[in-house]
Design a protein around this motif. Structure first.
Motif, PDB file in Angstrom:
ATOM      1  N   ALA A   1       1.434  -1.389   0.135  1.00  0.00           N
ATOM      2  CA  ALA A   1      -0.522  -0.272   0.005  1.00  0.00           C
ATOM      3  C   ALA A   1       0.784   1.221   0.045  1.00  0.00           C
ATOM      4  CB  ALA A   1      -1.085   0.244   0.938  1.00  0.00           C
ATOM      5  N   LEU A   2       1.796   1.145   0.939  1.00  0.00           N
ATOM      6  CA  LEU A   2       3.520   2.649   0.627  1.00  0.00           C
ATOM      7  C   LEU A   2       3.150   2.000  -0.233  1.00  0.00           C
ATOM      8  CD1 LEU A   2       4.212   2.079   4.327  1.00  0.00           C
ATOM      9  CD2 LEU A   2       2.927   4.447   4.045  1.00  0.00           C
ATOM     10  N   ARG A   3       3.797   1.809  -1.535  1.00  0.00           N
ATOM     11  CA  ARG A   3       4.538   1.763  -3.056  1.00  0.00           C
ATOM     12  C   ARG A   3       3.783   2.215  -3.446  1.00  0.00           C
ATOM     13  NH1 ARG A   3       9.904   1.451  -4.156  1.00  0.00           N
ATOM     14  NH2 ARG A   3      10.169   0.483  -6.412  1.00  0.00           N
ATOM     15  N   TRP A   4       3.008   1.223  -3.599  1.00  0.00           N
ATOM     16  CA  TRP A   4       1.347   2.201  -4.779  1.00  0.00           C
ATOM     17  C   TRP A   4       0.556   3.096  -3.985  1.00  0.00           C
ATOM     18  CZ3 TRP A   4      -4.066   2.858  -3.635  1.00  0.00           C
ATOM     19  CH2 TRP A   4      -4.672   2.212  -5.216  1.00  0.00           C
ATOM     20  N   ARG A   5       0.716   3.843  -3.118  1.00  0.00           N
ATOM     21  CA  ARG A   5       0.839   5.376  -2.983  1.00  0.00           C
ATOM     22  C   ARG A   5       1.775   6.352  -3.174  1.00  0.00           C
ATOM     23  NH1 ARG A   5      -1.359   7.659   2.444  1.00  0.00           N
ATOM     24  NH2 ARG A   5      -3.112  10.079   1.974  1.00  0.00           N
ATOM     25  N   SER A   6       2.954   6.330  -3.212  1.00  0.00           N
ATOM     26  CA  SER A   6       4.131   6.717  -3.515  1.00  0.00           C
ATOM     27  C   SER A   6       4.165   7.141  -4.858  1.00  0.00           C
ATOM     28  CB  SER A   6       5.514   5.920  -3.298  1.00  0.00           C
ATOM     29  OG  SER A   6       4.730   5.443  -2.192  1.00  0.00           O
TER      30      SER A   6
END
Length: 198
Positions: free
Chosen positions: A193-198
């Motif tokens: 989720a953090l990778r996708w949001r970046s």
């Protein structure tokens, strides 16, 4: 956060009551039943009080607390309003019912996954044992503990499986695997989720 914990406790206790006929007959279960009834009654009474009088009962309870010298700068009314806003879902019938049902379904899913791990360990226990483990670990997670509940989760699992006569070493091995199954997917999902949001 408080409302989430209330839903967790209520749904864990509903899961406990649903599986009660299939749990082992241990003296501690009777004590747990009576404590559970008291907790449910207290939560229901608190919800009724909040629905009827909104923030005023919380403010009344906080007034003596804010008279303590190092807490004198706190405003009881502002704190009470904030707490009431945090418990808003309890006052909205449809929202409360939806949150309750979804939380209950999530606990049933966790109980089923706990039982599947039991099958992998060939413990020969029923799905009710998985539910008891989830009830024990869920209630234990309310206590202050180390990050990720390390130790508390395992201890609650060992105690729950002890009611079925499972050896402590087997129960601890099971608890470590169950904890990993419940913990690491959240880490992976969070990283994605953090990778996708970046």
């Amino acid at each position: 956060m408080v409302a989430e914990r209330i839903y967790d406790v209520l749904t864990i206790l509903v899961l406990f009551f649903c599986t009660l006929p299939w749990l082992p007959h241990v003296a501690r279960i009777k004590i747990a039943v009576w404590l559970s009834v008291l907790v449910v009654a207290g939560i229901v009474a608190a919800a009724v009080v909040l629905i009827r009088w909104e923030h005023r009962p919380i403010e009344w309870v906080l007034r003596p607390v804010v008279r303590i010298p190092f807490l004198a700068s706190l405003d009881a009314q502002r704190l009470a309003l904030s707490a009431t806003q945090g418990l808003a879902s309890l006052r909205r019938g449809r929202l409360a019912a939806a949150a309750f049902v979804l939380t209950l379904l999530s606990w049933f899913a966790l109980a089923l996954s706990a039982w599947f791990v039991m099958l992998a360990f060939d413990l020969g226990l029923s799905p009710a044992a998985g539910a008891l483990v989830v009830v024990a670990t869920g209630l234990a997670s309310i206590l202050p503990s180390s990050p990720a509940g390390l130790g508390v989760f395992e201890g609650a699992t060992v105690v729950a499986l002890g009611a079925y006569g499972v050896a402590r070493s087997d129960a601890l091995s099971y608890a470590l695997v169950l904890h990993a199954v419940n913990f690491f997917p959240y880490l992976i999902a969070g990283a994605v989720a953090l990778r996708w949001r970046s």
